[in-house]
Write a protein that holds these residues in place. Structure first.
Motif, PDB file in Angstrom:
ATOM      1  N   TYR A 127       0.851  -1.190   0.000  1.00 54.53           N
ATOM      2  CA  TYR A 127       0.000   0.000   0.000  1.00 54.53           C
ATOM      3  C   TYR A 127       0.887   1.241   0.000  1.00 54.53           C
ATOM      4  CZ  TYR A 127      -3.770  -3.221   0.607  1.00 54.53           C
ATOM      5  OH  TYR A 127      -4.661  -4.246   0.391  1.00 54.53           O
ATOM      6  N   TRP A 128       0.630   2.096  -0.970  1.00 51.16           N
ATOM      7  CA  TRP A 128       1.415   3.293  -1.287  1.00 51.16           C
ATOM      8  C   TRP A 128       0.669   4.477  -0.683  1.00 51.16           C
ATOM      9  CZ3 TRP A 128       0.262   7.360  -4.779  1.00 51.16           C
ATOM     10  CH2 TRP A 128       1.319   7.949  -5.460  1.00 51.16           C
ATOM     11  N   HIS A 129       1.320   5.211   0.230  1.00 45.14           N
ATOM     12  CA  HIS A 129       0.667   6.319   0.945  1.00 45.14           C
ATOM     13  C   HIS A 129       1.213   7.647   0.423  1.00 45.14           C
ATOM     14  CE1 HIS A 129      -1.112   3.676   4.082  1.00 45.14           C
ATOM     15  NE2 HIS A 129      -0.073   2.914   3.746  1.00 45.14           N
ATOM     16  N   ASP A 130       0.400   8.368  -0.323  1.00 47.61           N
ATOM     17  CA  ASP A 130       0.791   9.655  -0.902  1.00 47.61           C
ATOM     18  C   ASP A 130       0.222  10.771  -0.028  1.00 47.61           C
ATOM     19  OD1 ASP A 130       2.144  11.062  -2.972  1.00 47.61           O
ATOM     20  OD2 ASP A 130       0.235  11.492  -3.955  1.00 47.61           O
ATOM     21  N   MET A 147     -10.399  14.071  -2.267  1.00 43.80           N
ATOM     22  CA  MET A 147     -10.470  14.943  -3.445  1.00 43.80           C
ATOM     23  C   MET A 147     -10.106  16.387  -3.119  1.00 43.80           C
ATOM     24  SD  MET A 147     -11.165  13.124  -6.079  1.00 43.80           S
ATOM     25  CE  MET A 147     -11.795  14.261  -7.276  1.00 43.80           C
ATOM     26  N   THR A 148     -10.200  16.792  -1.869  1.00 45.13           N
ATOM     27  CA  THR A 148      -9.853  18.159  -1.488  1.00 45.13           C
ATOM     28  C   THR A 148      -8.342  18.324  -1.330  1.00 45.13           C
ATOM     29  OG1 THR A 148     -11.964  18.356  -0.332  1.00 45.13           O
ATOM     30  CG2 THR A 148     -10.279  19.990   0.183  1.00 45.13           C
ATOM     31  N   SER A 149      -7.722  17.425  -0.580  1.00 43.33           N
ATOM     32  CA  SER A 149      -6.293  17.562  -0.294  1.00 43.33           C
ATOM     33  C   SER A 149      -5.403  16.898  -1.338  1.00 43.33           C
ATOM     34  CB  SER A 149      -5.978  16.957   1.078  1.00 43.33           C
ATOM     35  OG  SER A 149      -6.120  15.548   1.032  1.00 43.33           O
ATOM     36  N   GLY A 150      -5.888  15.830  -1.942  1.00 42.65           N
ATOM     37  CA  GLY A 150      -5.065  15.060  -2.872  1.00 42.65           C
ATOM     38  C   GLY A 150      -4.365  13.891  -2.211  1.00 42.65           C
ATOM     39  N   ASP A 151      -4.483  13.748  -0.883  1.00 39.10           N
ATOM     40  CA  ASP A 151      -3.893  12.606  -0.189  1.00 39.10           C
ATOM     41  C   ASP A 151      -4.542  11.322  -0.702  1.00 39.10           C
ATOM     42  OD1 ASP A 151      -2.468  14.440   1.268  1.00 39.10           O
ATOM     43  OD2 ASP A 151      -3.566  14.145   3.135  1.00 39.10           O
ATOM     44  N   ALA A 152      -3.742  10.253  -0.808  1.00 31.96           N
ATOM     45  CA  ALA A 152      -4.272   9.004  -1.369  1.00 31.96           C
ATOM     46  C   ALA A 152      -3.559   7.797  -0.794  1.00 31.96           C
ATOM     47  CB  ALA A 152      -4.119   9.016  -2.885  1.00 31.96           C
ATOM     48  N   MET A 210       2.456  19.761 -14.015  1.00 33.50           N
ATOM     49  CA  MET A 210       2.816  19.675 -12.605  1.00 33.50           C
ATOM     50  C   MET A 210       3.734  18.481 -12.356  1.00 33.50           C
ATOM     51  SD  MET A 210       0.922  18.046  -9.405  1.00 33.50           S
ATOM     52  CE  MET A 210       0.821  16.663 -10.441  1.00 33.50           C
ATOM     53  N   VAL A 211       4.741  18.655 -11.484  1.00 34.29           N
ATOM     54  CA  VAL A 211       5.641  17.569 -11.107  1.00 34.29           C
ATOM     55  C   VAL A 211       5.740  17.527  -9.583  1.00 34.29           C
ATOM     56  CG1 VAL A 211       7.990  16.630 -11.264  1.00 34.29           C
ATOM     57  CG2 VAL A 211       7.003  17.855 -13.227  1.00 34.29           C
ATOM     58  N   ARG A 212       5.615  16.338  -9.014  1.00 33.08           N
ATOM     59  CA  ARG A 212       5.757  16.124  -7.574  1.00 33.08           C
ATOM     60  C   ARG A 212       6.843  15.088  -7.319  1.00 33.08           C
ATOM     61  NH1 ARG A 212       2.504  17.846  -3.831  1.00 33.08           N
ATOM     62  NH2 ARG A 212       0.664  19.011  -4.416  1.00 33.08           N
ATOM     63  N   MET A 213       7.728  15.379  -6.372  1.00 36.40           N
ATOM     64  CA  MET A 213       8.743  14.437  -5.919  1.00 36.40           C
ATOM     65  C   MET A 213       8.153  13.665  -4.748  1.00 36.40           C
ATOM     66  SD  MET A 213      11.808  13.426  -6.638  1.00 36.40           S
ATOM     67  CE  MET A 213      12.258  14.724  -7.761  1.00 36.40           C
ATOM     68  N   ILE A 214       8.391  12.347  -4.712  1.00 33.50           N
ATOM     69  CA  ILE A 214       7.770  11.528  -3.666  1.00 33.50           C
ATOM     70  C   ILE A 214       8.792  10.704  -2.895  1.00 33.50           C
ATOM     71  CG2 ILE A 214       5.558  11.360  -4.875  1.00 33.50           C
ATOM     72  CD1 ILE A 214       6.367   8.429  -5.581  1.00 33.50           C
ATOM     73  N   PRO A 238       4.720  16.199   4.612  1.00 41.94           N
ATOM     74  CA  PRO A 238       4.207  15.544   3.403  1.00 41.94           C
ATOM     75  C   PRO A 238       5.275  14.651   2.756  1.00 41.94           C
ATOM     76  CG  PRO A 238       4.648  17.851   2.955  1.00 41.94           C
ATOM     77  CD  PRO A 238       4.856  17.648   4.430  1.00 41.94           C
ATOM     78  N   SER A 239       4.818  13.552   2.165  1.00 40.02           N
ATOM     79  CA  SER A 239       5.735  12.646   1.469  1.00 40.02           C
ATOM     80  C   SER A 239       5.741  12.911  -0.034  1.00 40.02           C
ATOM     81  CB  SER A 239       5.334  11.193   1.735  1.00 40.02           C
ATOM     82  OG  SER A 239       4.051  10.937   1.196  1.00 40.02           O
ATOM     83  N   SER A 240       4.927  13.864  -0.459  1.00 36.10           N
ATOM     84  CA  SER A 240       4.822  14.242  -1.867  1.00 36.10           C
ATOM     85  C   SER A 240       4.845  15.767  -1.932  1.00 36.10           C
ATOM     86  CB  SER A 240       3.503  13.705  -2.439  1.00 36.10           C
ATOM     87  OG  SER A 240       3.308  14.153  -3.751  1.00 36.10           O
ATOM     88  N   VAL A 241       5.895  16.318  -2.555  1.00 28.87           N
ATOM     89  CA  VAL A 241       6.021  17.775  -2.592  1.00 28.87           C
ATOM     90  C   VAL A 241       6.036  18.276  -4.033  1.00 28.87           C
ATOM     91  CG1 VAL A 241       7.177  17.957  -0.366  1.00 28.87           C
ATOM     92  CG2 VAL A 241       8.540  17.701  -2.414  1.00 28.87           C
ATOM     93  N   LEU A 242       5.405  19.407  -4.221  1.00 28.66           N
ATOM     94  CA  LEU A 242       5.342  20.043  -5.530  1.00 28.66           C
ATOM     95  C   LEU A 242       6.703  20.645  -5.863  1.00 28.66           C
ATOM     96  CD1 LEU A 242       3.376  20.891  -7.841  1.00 28.66           C
ATOM     97  CD2 LEU A 242       3.067  23.032  -6.598  1.00 28.66           C
TER      98      LEU A 242
END
Length: 192
Positions: free
Chosen positions: A54-57, A176-181, A82-86, A64-68
């Motif tokens: 399970y991948w937690h973004d 859907m609001t934050s983008g966390d997944a 858009m590019v995000r580093m994870i 955060p584990s995913s940054v813009l």
């Protein structure tokens, strides 16, 4: 400024020429390369392994584990560009409190103008058991709102040298609001 197109065309020409040369010498022994016996490197019978992780973004929060790293330069509804580093946690279960077995490290980029279609480039770096220190590399297209997405495994390291295969990704939870997944990844990998 007029030299830029000339330099680009020279670069393309040299790249094509070197690719052609590599094709001509493939399979032959030369002073800079040779065919080797795979048994000398302990490569015996190829195995097929399956992993479910399970991948937690985490896009939001204090850590955060995913940054813009590259914001979209336009106002498209898909955030094209858009590019995000994870550096996302990989766990055994969908809960963040589940056992951490690795990290998904790399980036994803919004590569579609018509839908949420990401280019994913990441290493699944294992931290547990006999796989500790080994990686599986995934590179492919991820249409986020499709029920099931499939991306290729293009290589690996450690116990996954010469790896190939595919992953299937299925969203378990999305804010859907934050983008966390949280995404379930089923990895099918051929390796020695």
């Amino acid at each position: 400024m007029a030299r830029l197109p000339i330099l680009v065309s020279h670069f393309i020409f040299l790249s094509l020429l070197s690719s052609f040369a590599a094709v001509l010498v493939a399979g032959e022994d030369h002073e800079f390369g040779r065919t080797i016996d795979r048994k000398l490197y302990g490569l015996k019978k190829e195995k097929l392994s399956h992993f479910r992780l399970y991948w937690h973004d985490a896009v939001t929060g204090s850590n955060p584990s995913s940054v813009l790293v590259v914001p979209p330069e336009n106002t498209s509804t898909t955030a094209f560009g858009m590019v995000r580093m994870i550096d996302n946690a990989l766990t055994l279960g969908p809960e963040m409190s589940s056992k951490l077995v690795g990290r998904a490290q790399g980036f994803y980029a919004q590569a579609s103008q018509q839908e949420i279609g990401l280019l994913m480039a990441m290493n699944f770096a294992f931290l547990e058991g006999k796989y500790n220190g080994s990686t599986i590399t995934v590179l492919g297209r991820n249409t986020v709102f499709s029920k099931m997405r499939e991306m290729p495994v293009v290589g690996g390291s450690g116990l996954f040298r010469f790896a190939r295969g595919y992953v299937q990704a299925r969203t378990q939870w999305l804010n859907m609001t934050s983008g966390d997944a949280i995404v379930e990844y089923n990895i099918y990998v051929l390796h020695y």
